[in-house]
Design an enzyme around this catalytic site. Sequence first.
Site, mmCIF file in Angstrom:
data_model
loop_
_atom_site.group_PDB
_atom_site.id
_atom_site.type_symbol
_atom_site.label_atom_id
_atom_site.label_comp_id
_atom_site.label_asym_id
_atom_site.label_seq_id
_atom_site.Cartn_x
_atom_site.Cartn_y
_atom_site.Cartn_z
ATOM 1 N N HIS A 126 0.814 -1.220 0.000
ATOM 2 C CA HIS A 126 0.000 0.000 0.000
ATOM 3 C C HIS A 126 0.842 1.263 0.000
ATOM 4 O O HIS A 126 0.328 2.348 -0.300
ATOM 5 C CB HIS A 126 -0.990 -0.006 1.180
ATOM 6 C CG HIS A 126 -0.407 0.364 2.505
ATOM 7 N ND1 HIS A 126 -0.063 -0.563 3.448
ATOM 8 C CD2 HIS A 126 -0.122 1.572 3.047
ATOM 9 C CE1 HIS A 126 0.394 0.051 4.522
ATOM 10 N NE2 HIS A 126 0.372 1.350 4.302
ATOM 11 N N ASP A 156 0.172 -7.596 1.801
ATOM 12 C CA ASP A 156 0.557 -6.182 1.756
ATOM 13 C C ASP A 156 2.076 -6.022 1.721
ATOM 14 O O ASP A 156 2.657 -5.257 2.488
ATOM 15 C CB ASP A 156 -0.026 -5.427 2.950
ATOM 16 C CG ASP A 156 0.058 -3.909 2.776
ATOM 17 O OD1 ASP A 156 0.244 -3.458 1.625
ATOM 18 O OD2 ASP A 156 -0.052 -3.180 3.783
ATOM 19 N N GLY A 228 3.397 6.578 7.911
ATOM 20 C CA GLY A 228 4.764 6.731 7.406
ATOM 21 C C GLY A 228 5.676 5.617 7.882
ATOM 22 O O GLY A 228 6.717 5.360 7.300
ATOM 23 N N ASN A 229 5.294 4.935 8.985
ATOM 24 C CA ASN A 229 6.045 3.768 9.437
ATOM 25 C C ASN A 229 5.737 2.535 8.596
ATOM 26 O O ASN A 229 6.438 1.521 8.686
ATOM 27 C CB ASN A 229 5.729 3.437 10.896
ATOM 28 C CG ASN A 229 6.549 4.229 11.886
ATOM 29 O OD1 ASN A 229 6.044 5.154 12.521
ATOM 30 N ND2 ASN A 229 7.820 3.896 12.014
ATOM 31 N N SER A 230 4.676 2.596 7.801
ATOM 32 C CA SER A 230 4.268 1.442 6.997
ATOM 33 C C SER A 230 5.416 0.942 6.133
ATOM 34 O O SER A 230 6.070 1.722 5.429
ATOM 35 C CB SER A 230 3.086 1.816 6.095
ATOM 36 O OG SER A 230 1.931 2.018 6.844
ATOM 37 N N LEU A 285 -5.947 -25.678 -2.274
ATOM 38 C CA LEU A 285 -6.665 -26.916 -2.002
ATOM 39 C C LEU A 285 -7.964 -27.012 -2.792
ATOM 40 O O LEU A 285 -8.431 -28.102 -3.088
ATOM 41 C CB LEU A 285 -6.942 -27.030 -0.499
ATOM 42 C CG LEU A 285 -7.564 -28.318 0.014
ATOM 43 C CD1 LEU A 285 -6.687 -29.521 -0.347
ATOM 44 C CD2 LEU A 285 -7.763 -28.244 1.526
ATOM 45 N N GLY A 286 -8.555 -25.867 -3.116
ATOM 46 C CA GLY A 286 -9.776 -25.876 -3.919
ATOM 47 C C GLY A 286 -11.038 -26.079 -3.117
ATOM 48 O O GLY A 286 -11.986 -26.718 -3.598
ATOM 49 N N VAL A 287 -11.057 -25.557 -1.879
ATOM 50 C CA VAL A 287 -12.276 -25.626 -1.070
ATOM 51 C C VAL A 287 -12.574 -24.238 -0.511
ATOM 52 O O VAL A 287 -11.676 -23.422 -0.327
ATOM 53 C CB VAL A 287 -12.151 -26.623 0.101
ATOM 54 C CG1 VAL A 287 -11.981 -28.029 -0.407
ATOM 55 C CG2 VAL A 287 -11.005 -26.240 1.039
#
Length: 495
Positions: A126, A156, A228-230, A285-287
């Site tokens: 982000h 993220d 800003g710490n992101s 896994l498809g579930v």
Amino acid sequence: MAGFPTLSMSLVATKARRVASAIAIVSAVTLAAPLPASARGPESFADLADQVTDAVVNISAATTGGTTRERAMPQLPPGTPFEDLFEEFFKRRGQGGDAPQAPRRASSLGSGFVIDSTGIIVTNNHVIGEANEITAIFNDGTRLKAELLGKDAKLDLAVLKVKPDKPLKAVKFGDSDKLRIGDWVIAIGNPFGLGGSVSAGIVSAHNRNIDQGPYDNYIQTDAAINRGNSGGPLFNMAGEVVGINTAILSPTGGSVGIGFAVPSSMAATVVDQLREFGETRRGWLGVRIQGVDDQTAEALGLEKARGALVAGVDEKGPAKPIGMEIGDVIVKFDGKDVKSARDLPRMVAATPVGKDVEVVYLRKGKETTATVKLGRLEDGEKQANLAKDSGVEKPVARKALGLDLSSITDDLRRRYSIKDDLKGVVVTRVDPNSSAADKRIQSGDVIMEVGQESVSSPADVTKRVEALKKDGKKSALLLVANAQGEVRFVAVTIE
């Protein structure tokens, strides 16, 4: 006899003096004995900060494109009084008519850290967004243009590459699984664009779910983390990155001591994939799954709430060939217990594509073990389910579980916009005082199963409910689909 009380009081006084003296001695010893270093905490974080600060960078991300028009000229019908005046006014401000428009520029500031001295940087997805200009600003003021190698919206994360003139200071990932609640950590980043700032705190909690995505498993810390710490690192006391700061919980927009970081145990694998492939390659896994609460567990005959309840099986997914069905409860994956539905997506995603994995699931109280070859999640997300089926019964109506039920007719399909391939019994009314209403069943929903058995008519529903009553069940487990075909399990009290 008269002297005993006096003697007794004298003895009590003597004992009291002895106890007081003992307490004084113990207190003196306690005060004199130094506290363990771990109890006092570090005297300073300066050496640690010196060790890692140069590996932390500020990230400037800018998007340039389009044109700026903060106040567009109002649309006036031809001949409107003062039309010429409005046009002249907006032309003079460069915001109307034929005046040239300035390019629109949006920018953001965040943090990142170097993990390879050749110029590999990790930050948050982000932070960079859709930026077409990314700059890494180092502690000594050096500014280097950064190239995006890959990004992952689910965790993220983003990986950048710069081309330095000399090797950069780099830091390594540590093992976040070894963190204990109460351990010291420090965060370094670029809060509010101020530049490199250090804050210290402790690990407040593990495994936090903040409803940001399917893999929420955040480290919570009270180290000050602000805008800003992101993308900045969370260090342990060995100078290893154990988390990537990504979010805060704050009513003010500033730090209130509740910050969240992506654990390094999850991030490291994704970072490696982004570096090598430019994309993620997660197991599939498809579930489709949902949680098991106490009421659902009782309806399924489980001794306690655990595992992940299968609410859908992809026709082209890896789980289909091994016979997995809607209503199965997955309790173990690749040798690890699935304690809750939140655990399974992380386990599957972290498992290599193509690996043969042992899966243990429960079906009607019986445990089954099967081996499945995992597919790739990204491929599964691109697949479309093209299965179509039609079949409509004659209209029949009944009441059960506080619901008015009807077989599906063409008229009801049109009224509720029910998908053509949905089969079952449609809900036409819900008693607002019923358990079904509490579970948010609504008109237009389609009941597909009752007690893990398919139903195709209202009579089937009432028959299954009566059978569950005779078996002593307190609730009926319904498989319910909305009009768009999204299914979920709902445990409804049998009255």
